[in-house]
Design a protein around this motif. Structure first.
Motif, PDB file in Angstrom:
ATOM      1  N   ALA A 149      74.579 141.483 -15.628  1.00 12.99           N
ATOM      2  CA  ALA A 149      73.228 140.920 -15.613  1.00 12.99           C
ATOM      3  C   ALA A 149      73.285 139.429 -15.351  1.00 12.99           C
ATOM      4  CB  ALA A 149      72.522 141.188 -16.935  1.00 12.99           C
ATOM      5  N   ALA A 150      72.425 138.955 -14.508  1.00 14.64           N
ATOM      6  CA  ALA A 150      72.379 137.523 -14.192  1.00 14.64           C
ATOM      7  C   ALA A 150      71.711 136.774 -15.329  1.00 14.64           C
ATOM      8  CB  ALA A 150      71.610 137.311 -12.893  1.00 14.64           C
ATOM      9  N   GLU A 151      72.130 135.552 -15.527  1.00 14.22           N
ATOM     10  CA  GLU A 151      71.568 134.731 -16.597  1.00 14.22           C
ATOM     11  C   GLU A 151      70.105 134.385 -16.331  1.00 14.22           C
ATOM     12  OE1 GLU A 151      72.671 133.598 -19.635  1.00 14.22           O
ATOM     13  OE2 GLU A 151      74.232 135.078 -19.289  1.00 14.22           O
ATOM     14  N   ASP A 152      69.720 134.279 -15.077  1.00 16.46           N
ATOM     15  CA  ASP A 152      68.349 133.885 -14.756  1.00 16.46           C
ATOM     16  C   ASP A 152      67.472 135.099 -14.444  1.00 16.46           C
ATOM     17  OD1 ASP A 152      68.940 132.750 -11.342  1.00 16.46           O
ATOM     18  OD2 ASP A 152      69.512 134.563 -12.393  1.00 16.46           O
ATOM     19  N   GLU A 153      67.803 136.273 -14.992  1.00 15.07           N
ATOM     20  CA  GLU A 153      66.987 137.460 -14.795  1.00 15.07           C
ATOM     21  C   GLU A 153      65.574 137.179 -15.324  1.00 15.07           C
ATOM     22  OE1 GLU A 153      67.151 141.920 -16.497  1.00 15.07           O
ATOM     23  OE2 GLU A 153      69.051 141.034 -15.901  1.00 15.07           O
ATOM     24  N   GLU A 154      64.558 137.697 -14.613  1.00 10.96           N
ATOM     25  CA  GLU A 154      63.184 137.388 -15.010  1.00 10.96           C
ATOM     26  C   GLU A 154      62.319 138.639 -15.042  1.00 10.96           C
ATOM     27  OE1 GLU A 154      61.516 136.006 -10.649  1.00 10.96           O
ATOM     28  OE2 GLU A 154      62.226 134.484 -12.035  1.00 10.96           O
ATOM     29  N   CYS A 155      61.235 138.545 -15.794  1.00 11.05           N
ATOM     30  CA  CYS A 155      60.241 139.611 -15.891  1.00 11.05           C
ATOM     31  C   CYS A 155      59.446 139.618 -14.579  1.00 11.05           C
ATOM     32  CB  CYS A 155      59.320 139.338 -17.077  1.00 11.05           C
ATOM     33  SG  CYS A 155      57.919 140.453 -17.221  1.00 11.05           S
ATOM     34  N   VAL A 156      59.371 140.775 -13.937  1.00  5.49           N
ATOM     35  CA  VAL A 156      58.680 140.826 -12.645  1.00  5.49           C
ATOM     36  C   VAL A 156      57.164 140.787 -12.785  1.00  5.49           C
ATOM     37  CG1 VAL A 156      60.560 142.007 -11.470  1.00  5.49           C
ATOM     38  CG2 VAL A 156      58.742 143.329 -12.530  1.00  5.49           C
ATOM     39  N   VAL A 157      56.649 140.962 -13.994  1.00  2.00           N
ATOM     40  CA  VAL A 157      55.204 140.896 -14.185  1.00  2.00           C
ATOM     41  C   VAL A 157      54.737 139.447 -14.247  1.00  2.00           C
ATOM     42  CG1 VAL A 157      53.286 141.552 -15.684  1.00  2.00           C
ATOM     43  CG2 VAL A 157      55.196 143.135 -15.361  1.00  2.00           C
ATOM     44  N   CYS A 158      55.390 138.640 -15.085  1.00  2.00           N
ATOM     45  CA  CYS A 158      54.964 137.235 -15.227  1.00  2.00           C
ATOM     46  C   CYS A 158      55.863 136.260 -14.481  1.00  2.00           C
ATOM     47  CB  CYS A 158      54.913 136.858 -16.702  1.00  2.00           C
ATOM     48  SG  CYS A 158      56.541 136.769 -17.480  1.00  2.00           S
TER      49      CYS A 158
END
Length: 175
Positions: free
Chosen positions: A96-105
């Protein structure tokens, strides 16, 4: 005066119609016409309204007999049964990448944030973001996999410590 001149008999003058009688007759004709037009339009309006009512009631009946589609959201009681957890960085997989983000917000995940991992597809979201989505659409925002209210299992909850796991499941069973 000469004897051979005879006065001509008076010619009868044509009799003039009585204006009061004509006025009364004209009024009766106009009122009959207006009354007929009124009832004609009243009949057309009531027939139109009746057809509209029949059309809408049959449309409403057809809609209510259809099975719910994937575009209908989860009811709040089903949404509350989905598992959620506090995110821990050490619980992430190595890939998993450290900068993974929520695709909703489109905001990055941070330690301690309340998250949901959907069991059907494994996608991860902030709890408040995916909850606002799931109320409208009962499918994953990324892959459109159908979300089931009873789909949450212990294996789908990433980052739970043992005591949080017991507390969460105790709360869910207590509902």
């Amino acid at each position: 005066m000469p004897a051979h001149y005879q006065p001509s008999p008076p010619t009868p003058t044509p009799s003039k119609p009585n204006p009061k009688l004509l006025s009364l007759l004209l009024k009766a004709i106009i009122m009959t016409l207006l009354t007929s037009l009124f009832f004609l339009f009243l009949g057309l309006a009531s027939a139109t309204l009746l057809l509209l009512h029949i059309s809408f009631s049959s449309h409403r009946h057809r809609r209510s007999s259809l099975p719910p589609t994937s575009s209908s959201g989860l009811p709040p009681r089903d949404l509350n049964t989905l598992p959620h957890f506090r995110l821990k960085r050490h619980a992430r997989k190595n890939g998993a990448a450290e900068d993974e983000e929520c695709v909703v917000c489109l905001d990055s995940f941070r330690d301690g944030q309340c998250c949901r991992k959907l069991a059907a597809c494994g996608h991860l979201f902030h709890k408040r973001c995916v909850d606002s989505w799931l109320v409208k659409v009962a499918a994953c925002p990324m892959c459109r996999a159908r979300v089931q209210s009873n789909a949450g299992t212990k294996s789908s909850m990433v980052g739970l410590e043992e005591d949080e796991d017991k507390k969460l499941w105790g709360d869910l069973v207590g509902l």
